[in-house]
Design a protein around this motif. Sequence first.
Motif, short mmCIF file in Angstrom:
data_model
loop_
_atom_site.label_atom_id
_atom_site.label_comp_id
_atom_site.label_asym_id
_atom_site.label_seq_id
_atom_site.Cartn_x
_atom_site.Cartn_y
_atom_site.Cartn_z
N SER B 3 0.85 -1.20 0.00
CA SER B 3 0.00 0.00 0.00
C SER B 3 0.88 1.24 0.00
O SER B 3 1.99 1.23 0.51
CB SER B 3 -0.93 0.00 1.20
N PRO B 4 0.36 2.32 -0.55
CA PRO B 4 1.14 3.58 -0.63
C PRO B 4 1.56 4.05 0.75
O PRO B 4 0.86 3.82 1.72
CB PRO B 4 0.15 4.58 -1.25
N ASN B 6 1.61 6.90 2.10
CA ASN B 6 0.95 8.03 2.75
C ASN B 6 -0.46 7.70 3.25
O ASN B 6 -1.21 8.59 3.58
CB ASN B 6 0.92 9.25 1.83
N ILE B 7 -0.82 6.42 3.33
CA ILE B 7 -2.12 6.12 3.93
C ILE B 7 -1.94 5.77 5.39
O ILE B 7 -0.91 5.25 5.82
CB ILE B 7 -2.92 5.04 3.17
N SER B 10 -0.44 2.45 6.78
CA SER B 10 1.01 2.30 6.58
C SER B 10 1.79 3.12 7.59
O SER B 10 2.79 2.66 8.14
CB SER B 10 1.43 2.77 5.19
N GLN B 50 -7.84 4.15 5.68
CA GLN B 50 -7.47 4.34 4.28
C GLN B 50 -7.23 5.81 3.95
O GLN B 50 -6.82 6.15 2.84
CB GLN B 50 -8.59 3.80 3.40
N ARG B 52 -5.71 9.37 3.36
CA ARG B 52 -4.37 9.72 2.92
C ARG B 52 -3.89 10.99 3.61
O ARG B 52 -4.65 11.92 3.81
CB ARG B 52 -4.37 9.97 1.39
N SER B 54 -1.44 14.31 3.57
CA SER B 54 -0.71 15.19 2.66
C SER B 54 0.76 15.20 3.08
O SER B 54 1.10 14.76 4.18
CB SER B 54 -1.27 16.61 2.73
#
Lengths: 261, 321
Positions: B3-4, B6-7, B10, B50, B52, B54
């Motif tokens: 998973s990215p 910036n979520i 994570s 989930q 995000r 910035s």
Amino acid sequence: MPEAPLDDNDIILEVTAGVGGQEAMLFTKEIFEMYEKYALFMNWQVELYEHSTTELGGLRRASAGISGLGVYRFLKFEGGVHRVQRVPKTEKSGRVHTSTMTVAIMPQPKEIDIVIKPKDIEMDFSKSSGKGGQSVNTTDSCVRLVHKPTGIVAECQTERSQLQNRERAMKMLKARIYNKELEEQVANEWSTRRLQVGSRQRSEKIRTYNYPQDRVTDHRIGGNQSNLREFISGGQSLHCLIKCLLKESWKESLLEMYMYC
Amino acid sequence: MRSPVNIVSSILTKWTRIFSHNQVPEPSTSAGYLVAHVLGKKTIATVSKQARLSSKQLLHVQQLCLQRLQRRPVQYIVGEWDFCDLTLKMKPPVLIPRPETEELVHLVLADLNDRCPSSALIMDVGCGSGAICLWLLKNRPDDRSIAVDISTEACQLTRDNAESTDLLRRLAVHRCDVTTGITESVDALNNHHNLLIVRHDVDHVLESASTLKWPQSFDVVVSNPPYITPAEMADLDPELTWYEDERALLGGGPDGMDIIKEVVRFSQQTLKRGGSLWLEVGLAHPPLLRQFVMQHCTGLNFIAAHPDFTGRLRFCHLQKS
């Protein structure tokens, strides 16, 4: 309309994702938010007890206490299986899927309705060993209560204050114990009514939300409501359906009285 | 597929791992609170895993987590915390309220409701952030309170919290050292000597109480005095020893009871007849305190010791006969 005995009570609303994996959990989140907005619409107070989200943005289960005027009366027929039919966001082939979630509405007992002995309750919390007090800094305020005689459990970690978590877990615990007792009583009653409350309802499909056809169907009274998006925003549209349900329920109880007296 | 970065989920995993690896206590709880704070929420419970962040928010999380890596308590990093249903500012080195104290105030409230149906005068000794006196004032709209602390920072914080909870009108905060011989201190207060009056617009009722007779003035004296023993001090986490005021922790004497005894002596003189002293103490203290009161405190009776949520005796109730 005459009031049923529990109509005045506050409630605990519990939502649980059903069949359909991730899509079911997204739907659970949407329905929970619908009732949060409806509570706002009706000027009720909402206290969050449990809220377990998933990594992909859905809601596995959640519990909230809702208090105010006539909460149980208006929400009592919302309990049951809600079904959604639509193309999931992750679906590549554009096929419509059906997913489900369950809503449970539990009246909160008044003080006189339920007696729980403090020694019957076991409390789990962080740092149960150690000296506690001034000698440690703690921010883990999660509280888990177990009612030893019935094995019923309630847990709350939505607040920073341990005492507040404990108070909410206690409300949840009492409501669950109370409802277990209520359902044992109701299980013995026989009724042909379409509109019923209790555990029999828990597995009944009560409503379908069909996105491609933009309609909401309540399976107990039939008929369709259009403008699904408006309905799911928890305002006037939902309120209208609920009022219809109440009216139907009253008619049914009159009929039942007439048939059996 | 990973998973990215910036979520939320994570970020939580990453910092929990880093805290754990560095022996930071409550690694996942800490990460949860700091991320929630950056997102404007009190707890992580309602934050979508989930969501995000910035790049600005990611940087903010990093800044806060680096502070936590230095064992700074979460409450100081976030700058506020909840005590029951009150949100109070938190600032080092003023002691962070402990969960046990949430129970103490409920015991005091029950006692006040029982003995003083109308208004009461409450003394909070060692007020810290003001949690005790402010919660009592909030739940008893007709009461007044005087709060004292040895620390100027504590007095200032209590005053700030009184202002933000709109309770300043019913509270006077004084800096004073209850160990420098209580009678001197009381006379000193009467003469406004060695006294830093933090609040200028003292309520008329409080003015008369503070300048009149301190002896036999209070319906309740409540205190969460420092009660840690020298032996226990050696075992304390850096969260306490590096950031919280030692004067708020170290009880004094080999058994950690020096300050407790001073508060008891202070109450002997300043409680009304039938007034109560409520104390939160260390786990070894209730029987020692009972003995001390029996042997050395005429006019004061040890009524009972009450358990905290772990079932161990921690709260002592004394009464002036």
